[in-house]
Design an enzyme around this catalytic site. Sequence first.
Site, PDB file in Angstrom:
ATOM      1  N   ARG A 110       3.340   7.482  11.416  1.00 50.86           N
ATOM      2  CA  ARG A 110       2.801   7.017  12.693  1.00 50.86           C
ATOM      3  C   ARG A 110       2.649   8.217  13.616  1.00 50.86           C
ATOM      4  O   ARG A 110       3.543   9.083  13.687  1.00 50.86           O
ATOM      5  CB  ARG A 110       3.720   5.973  13.348  1.00 50.86           C
ATOM      6  CG  ARG A 110       3.658   4.596  12.715  1.00 50.86           C
ATOM      7  CD  ARG A 110       2.268   3.948  12.812  1.00 50.86           C
ATOM      8  NE  ARG A 110       2.214   2.641  12.150  1.00 50.86           N
ATOM      9  CZ  ARG A 110       1.752   2.439  10.917  1.00 50.86           C
ATOM     10  NH1 ARG A 110       1.300   3.445  10.192  1.00 50.86           N
ATOM     11  NH2 ARG A 110       1.714   1.213  10.411  1.00 50.86           N
TER      12      ARG A 110
ATOM     13  N   ASN B 249       0.814  -1.219   0.000  1.00 52.43           N
ATOM     14  CA  ASN B 249       0.000   0.000   0.000  1.00 52.43           C
ATOM     15  C   ASN B 249       0.847   1.269   0.000  1.00 52.43           C
ATOM     16  O   ASN B 249       0.357   2.345   0.336  1.00 52.43           O
ATOM     17  CB  ASN B 249      -1.001  -0.003   1.165  1.00 52.43           C
ATOM     18  CG  ASN B 249      -0.334  -0.206   2.509  1.00 52.43           C
ATOM     19  OD1 ASN B 249       0.876  -0.092   2.618  1.00 52.43           O
ATOM     20  ND2 ASN B 249      -1.110  -0.506   3.528  1.00 52.43           N
TER      21      ASN B 249
ATOM     22  N   GLN C 282      -5.318   3.865  18.385  1.00 53.34           N
ATOM     23  CA  GLN C 282      -6.313   3.664  17.340  1.00 53.34           C
ATOM     24  C   GLN C 282      -7.253   2.542  17.768  1.00 53.34           C
ATOM     25  O   GLN C 282      -6.736   1.475  18.128  1.00 53.34           O
ATOM     26  CB  GLN C 282      -5.639   3.333  16.001  1.00 53.34           C
ATOM     27  CG  GLN C 282      -4.935   4.552  15.460  1.00 53.34           C
ATOM     28  CD  GLN C 282      -4.374   4.360  14.058  1.00 53.34           C
ATOM     29  OE1 GLN C 282      -3.865   5.283  13.480  1.00 53.34           O
ATOM     30  NE2 GLN C 282      -4.456   3.172  13.496  1.00 53.34           N
TER      31      GLN C 282
ATOM     32  N   HIS D 263      -7.508   6.324  10.014  1.00 49.12           N
ATOM     33  CA  HIS D 263      -6.378   5.648   9.360  1.00 49.12           C
ATOM     34  C   HIS D 263      -6.866   4.870   8.132  1.00 49.12           C
ATOM     35  O   HIS D 263      -7.235   3.706   8.219  1.00 49.12           O
ATOM     36  CB  HIS D 263      -5.720   4.702  10.379  1.00 49.12           C
ATOM     37  CG  HIS D 263      -4.371   4.224   9.956  1.00 49.12           C
ATOM     38  ND1 HIS D 263      -3.505   3.594  10.812  1.00 49.12           N
ATOM     39  CD2 HIS D 263      -3.720   4.290   8.781  1.00 49.12           C
ATOM     40  CE1 HIS D 263      -2.380   3.292  10.185  1.00 49.12           C
ATOM     41  NE2 HIS D 263      -2.510   3.698   8.936  1.00 49.12           N
TER      42      HIS D 263
HETATM   43  P1  NDP Z   1      10.279   1.812   3.740  1.00 49.58           P
HETATM   44  O1  NDP Z   1      10.888   0.781   4.614  1.00 49.58           O
HETATM   45  O2  NDP Z   1      10.327   1.639   2.271  1.00 49.58           O
HETATM   46  O3  NDP Z   1      10.946   3.220   4.032  1.00 49.58           O
HETATM   47  C1  NDP Z   1      11.186   3.690   5.290  1.00 49.58           C
HETATM   48  C2  NDP Z   1      12.344   4.646   5.164  1.00 49.58           C
HETATM   49  O4  NDP Z   1      12.522   5.301   6.430  1.00 49.58           O
HETATM   50  C3  NDP Z   1      13.662   3.959   4.835  1.00 49.58           C
HETATM   51  O5  NDP Z   1      14.236   4.625   3.731  1.00 49.58           O
HETATM   52  C4  NDP Z   1      14.469   4.181   6.110  1.00 49.58           C
HETATM   53  O6  NDP Z   1      15.796   4.415   5.895  1.00 49.58           O
HETATM   54  C5  NDP Z   1      13.904   5.469   6.598  1.00 49.58           C
HETATM   55  N1  NDP Z   1      14.208   5.758   7.986  1.00 49.58           N
HETATM   56  C6  NDP Z   1      14.172   4.930   9.047  1.00 49.58           C
HETATM   57  N2  NDP Z   1      14.526   5.579  10.154  1.00 49.58           N
HETATM   58  C7  NDP Z   1      14.792   6.844   9.787  1.00 49.58           C
HETATM   59  C8  NDP Z   1      15.223   8.001  10.491  1.00 49.58           C
HETATM   60  N3  NDP Z   1      15.455   7.946  11.799  1.00 49.58           N
HETATM   61  N4  NDP Z   1      15.403   9.151   9.796  1.00 49.58           N
HETATM   62  C9  NDP Z   1      15.177   9.191   8.464  1.00 49.58           C
HETATM   63  N5  NDP Z   1      14.773   8.119   7.748  1.00 49.58           N
HETATM   64  C10 NDP Z   1      14.589   6.971   8.409  1.00 49.58           C
HETATM   65  O7  NDP Z   1       8.783   1.996   4.250  1.00 49.58           O
HETATM   66  P2  NDP Z   1       7.537   2.636   3.496  1.00 49.58           P
HETATM   67  O8  NDP Z   1       7.982   3.849   2.773  1.00 49.58           O
HETATM   68  O9  NDP Z   1       6.777   1.609   2.761  1.00 49.58           O
HETATM   69  O10 NDP Z   1       6.643   3.037   4.768  1.00 49.58           O
HETATM   70  C11 NDP Z   1       7.109   3.988   5.714  1.00 49.58           C
HETATM   71  C12 NDP Z   1       6.197   4.012   6.919  1.00 49.58           C
HETATM   72  O11 NDP Z   1       4.938   4.522   6.547  1.00 49.58           O
HETATM   73  C13 NDP Z   1       5.878   2.626   7.505  1.00 49.58           C
HETATM   74  O12 NDP Z   1       6.879   2.187   8.396  1.00 49.58           O
HETATM   75  C14 NDP Z   1       4.587   2.881   8.202  1.00 49.58           C
HETATM   76  O13 NDP Z   1       4.819   3.321   9.532  1.00 49.58           O
HETATM   77  C15 NDP Z   1       3.959   3.996   7.406  1.00 49.58           C
HETATM   78  N6  NDP Z   1       2.818   3.511   6.615  1.00 49.58           N
HETATM   79  C16 NDP Z   1       1.600   4.084   6.810  1.00 49.58           C
HETATM   80  C17 NDP Z   1       0.499   3.616   6.142  1.00 49.58           C
HETATM   81  C18 NDP Z   1      -0.829   4.256   6.316  1.00 49.58           C
HETATM   82  O14 NDP Z   1      -1.835   3.639   5.969  1.00 49.58           O
HETATM   83  N7  NDP Z   1      -0.911   5.473   6.808  1.00 49.58           N
HETATM   84  C19 NDP Z   1       0.577   2.453   5.240  1.00 49.58           C
HETATM   85  C20 NDP Z   1       1.934   2.016   5.008  1.00 49.58           C
HETATM   86  C21 NDP Z   1       2.983   2.497   5.708  1.00 49.58           C
HETATM   87  P3  NDP Z   1      16.852   3.355   5.403  1.00 49.58           P
HETATM   88  O15 NDP Z   1      16.160   2.391   4.554  1.00 49.58           O
HETATM   89  O16 NDP Z   1      17.776   4.220   4.652  1.00 49.58           O
HETATM   90  O17 NDP Z   1      17.336   2.752   6.660  1.00 49.58           O
END
Ligand code: NDP
Length: 386
Positions: A285, A147, A314, A333
Amino acid sequence: MAKILCVLYDDPTTGYPRSYARDGVPVITSYPGGQTAPTPKAIDFTPGALLGSVSGELGLRSFLESQGHTLVVTSDKEGDGSVLDRELPDTDVVISQPFWPAYLTAERIAKAPNLKLAITAGIGSDHVDLDAAVQHGVTVAEVTFSNSISVAEHVVMMILGLVRNYIPSYQVVIDGGWNIADCVARSYDLEGMHVGTVAAGRIGTAVLRRLAPFDVNLHYTDRHRLPESVERELNLTFHPSAADMVPHCDVVTINAPLHPETEGLFGAKLLATMKRGAYLINTARAKIADRDAIVQALESGQLAGYAGDVWYPQPAPADHPWRTMPHHGMTPHISGSSLSAQARYAAGTREILESWFAGTPIRDEYLIVDGGRLAGTGAHSYSTRM
Ligand code: NDP
């Protein structure tokens, strides 16, 4: 034979749908970057149907019962004597969605000696205490990418909604009014603004790609830098931290997982360093932002708007201050649970279960915790307290 406990959100208040607004959803076979969409051996649902609510059962019942497993589906997850707490002690597999999370705390995991697998039907497994999962040898898996584009579309919608003052202007129409000035006194163009994402993973990068044609200046921060070719293609400015980035931005979108490094990141201190009148969009989140600091920043005018779809807890209580704070564009959400997304994460959940029961490896990109440590996507994007 296994017992599977599936915690899903309630059916529509008007009952489970008998028909839908559209006759189907586009078939998506792969995601940007080449990862294939879920590839279960079969599915027992119609893509485009409501699968994420209790009666939808993620389309899993006949598959599981035909193999002799027991499926319990409930939305009752909180409070003394909840079905979740009652069923947990002899459950082998828990499935839940971030939209209606079954909070698998350390206490609950300790009370579930049979628990071996926790599946997030969607993305974001922070509702599972990952340290406890590591300690108790529980595998945690989610349907990576299922998603991400759904959320990216929601982010773009919310940015435009806030900047253009869409929701209050819509309300004027509903209320029978026509005062143009009421609508436009807070309405701007996005063009020319500086937009930054905290994290450029699947969602963050998709947001950047979707915004590039709007002729904005794009910024990002992430733990790992994007390839130079992508930075050049999208004309991105990289900043080593959120603190370095936000003073430059008119719009900030949060797209990082919730883990110890990001919890409480957007507190009063960081918000005070943003441009006066900046917009903040958080579909990642809720706990990445400080609840009361957001309210204060909107009331003082430090933020011109806040939108998102993530809350804590939630479901959000009726008196949650984000329901009534000024200039917000919150939804429940929902961003990652469009009917299109549900078809993908239901298929992904089935794929994970097929692998689990066959004793074959779960795709690495679906793994968060496995074998007593962070694994796969979890090892890349999450951290534990240990
Ligand atoms: P990904 O794993 O593709 O991307 C997460 C990114 O966050 C990675 O590039 C990671 O870095 C980076 N990251 C982690 N910690 C940090 C930090 N401290 N500072 C900066 N960057 C950081 O996940 P998605 O993009 O698919 O999803 C992201 C988040 O969105 C999910 O974890 C979830 O909480 C939320 N989400 C919400 C949804 C909703 O319905 N509202 C649905 C789906 C997701 P690196 O890889 O470089 O370590």
